[in-house]
Design an enzyme around this catalytic site. Structure first.
Site, short mmCIF file in Angstrom:
data_model
loop_
_atom_site.label_atom_id
_atom_site.label_comp_id
_atom_site.label_asym_id
_atom_site.label_seq_id
_atom_site.Cartn_x
_atom_site.Cartn_y
_atom_site.Cartn_z
N ILE A 14 0.83 -1.20 0.00
CA ILE A 14 0.00 0.00 0.00
C ILE A 14 0.87 1.26 0.00
O ILE A 14 0.52 2.28 -0.61
CB ILE A 14 -0.99 -0.03 1.19
N SER A 35 11.06 1.70 7.60
CA SER A 35 10.67 0.32 7.77
C SER A 35 11.32 -0.18 9.06
O SER A 35 12.11 0.52 9.68
CB SER A 35 11.10 -0.52 6.57
N ARG A 36 10.99 -1.42 9.44
CA ARG A 36 11.59 -1.98 10.65
C ARG A 36 13.03 -2.41 10.42
O ARG A 36 13.77 -2.65 11.37
CB ARG A 36 10.75 -3.15 11.16
N TYR A 57 10.99 3.47 12.85
CA TYR A 57 9.93 4.46 12.75
C TYR A 57 10.27 5.73 13.52
O TYR A 57 9.91 6.84 13.12
CB TYR A 57 8.61 3.88 13.27
N HIS A 78 -1.45 0.66 14.43
CA HIS A 78 -1.82 2.07 14.24
C HIS A 78 -1.81 2.85 15.55
O HIS A 78 -1.30 3.98 15.61
CB HIS A 78 -3.21 2.19 13.59
N LYS A 96 -6.90 3.14 6.98
CA LYS A 96 -8.05 2.47 7.57
C LYS A 96 -7.66 1.01 7.84
O LYS A 96 -6.72 0.49 7.24
CB LYS A 96 -9.27 2.57 6.65
N ASP A 175 -10.81 -4.73 7.36
CA ASP A 175 -10.07 -4.55 6.11
C ASP A 175 -10.97 -4.13 4.96
O ASP A 175 -10.65 -3.18 4.24
CB ASP A 175 -9.34 -5.84 5.75
#
Length: 326
Positions: A14, A35-36, A57, A78, A96, A175
């Protein structure tokens, strides 16, 4: 602001769509990716031409050049991700479903208010021109008084690992079900008299498919379906006292076809040309930042909370709680 500098939190598919969208926008700059792992961030940066790549992050949150952070991590993350960004003074566009439940959403929005920062849910259909077009068609009276809505959004996505895991906010409801709930809200608003729902659960404990019926004080009804294991036509149909309207693809409105009482086509409205559809939520954030708003009029905070309340109510009927809620 000539351009807003956007940072992406999460390097999944996404974020790739958002990256491609930002590359084509004159109003925004794709500035950073986090990213991690640094390796994944660097790979993403190389693929999409991102200036800054971060392996955590927190590093992105500390970058003072970032005007807006787009959060595209799993829904289970989130709550913590957004709070961390707000504590670092960042404006946030959060994918979302906004959170796992209303309680989390309230806390996130309260912190944004305390920090006087923009926080808005990236439910992209809310920002699209076609959202307003559908509303205008209904307000025109061309199909009479809308009384019934059917909407479905079903994809063959039960092999996506995160969607099968309760600990990641998996299941159809958060989702894809969020879109059918938003479609009902578009047509009838949120003065709901009753919600009834049933679901079929997977072996891992999330909803594979569900059906939701909303009734309203004026006698209106919305019958909504979402699933991870079948393919549907993605239509939303609005039935009125003088005709009906068929909306193609409630996940990215493609067209509205209006029929009269004789089932004859009276009007067709086509989606305007777009990059991906993601650009509208970015433009809404840019306007909000320029005007000093802490929420976007297209998706006010109370709307986000209301939809979370509705989905909480649905899950309560199923007896389904995420591990984080135990």
């Amino acid at each position: 602001m000539e351009k807003i500098r956007v940072g992406l939190l999460g390097a999944g598919n996404i974020s790739g769509v958002m990256a491609e969208t930002l590359q084509q926008m004159k109003e925004a700059e794709l500035y950073a990716i986090a990213s991690r792992t640094l390796a994944k961030a660097k790979d993403f940066a190389a693929e999409y031409g991102v200036k800054q790549a971060y392996g955590s992050y927190e590093e992105l949150a500390e970058d003072e050049q970032v005007d807006l952070v787009y959060v595209a991590t799993p829904m289970s993350e989130h709550y913590e991700n957004v709070k961390m960004l707000l504590e670092h003074g960042k404006n946030v566009l959060c994918e979302k479903s906004f959170a796992l439940n209303e309680e989390q959403a309230e806390e996130m929005l309260a912190l944004a208010k305390e920090k006087n920062l923009l926080l808005t849910e990236a439910i992209w259909v809310r920002y699209m021109p076609m959202w307003k077009t559908i509303r205008q068609v209904l307000d025109s009276g061309i199909i009479g008084k809308p009384m019934t809505v059917t909407a479905n959004l079903c994809y063959l996505i039960d092999k996506v690992p995160r969607l099968m895991k309760p600990e990641l906010g998996g299941g159809a409801l958060l989702d894809v079900g969020v879109y059918v709930m938003n479609f009902a809200s578009l047509v009838f608003g949120n003065d709901i008299q009753s919600i009834t729902s049933t679901a079929v659960m997977t072996e891992s404990g999330v909803d594979a498919q569900n059906s939701i019926t909303l009734t309203y004080p004026g006698g209106e009804m919305a019958i909504l379906n979402s699933s991870l294991r079948v393919l549907s036509d993605r239509q939303g149909i609005i039935y009125g006292t003088g005709g009906f309207a068929v909306v193609e693809n409630i996940n990215n409105f493609e067209s509205i076809t209006v029929y009269n009482e004789n089932r004859e086509v009276k009007a067709v409205y086509e989606r305007p040309k777009q990059i991906s559809g993601y650009e509208y939520e970015v433009l809404a954030c840019k306007e909000a930042l320029e005007k000093g708003w802490t929420e976007c009029p297209d998706m006010p905070h109370e709307e986000t909370l209301e939809l979370m309340r509705q989905m909480d109510s649905v899950r309560k009927q199923w007896g389904f709680r995420y591990p984080q809620e135990a």
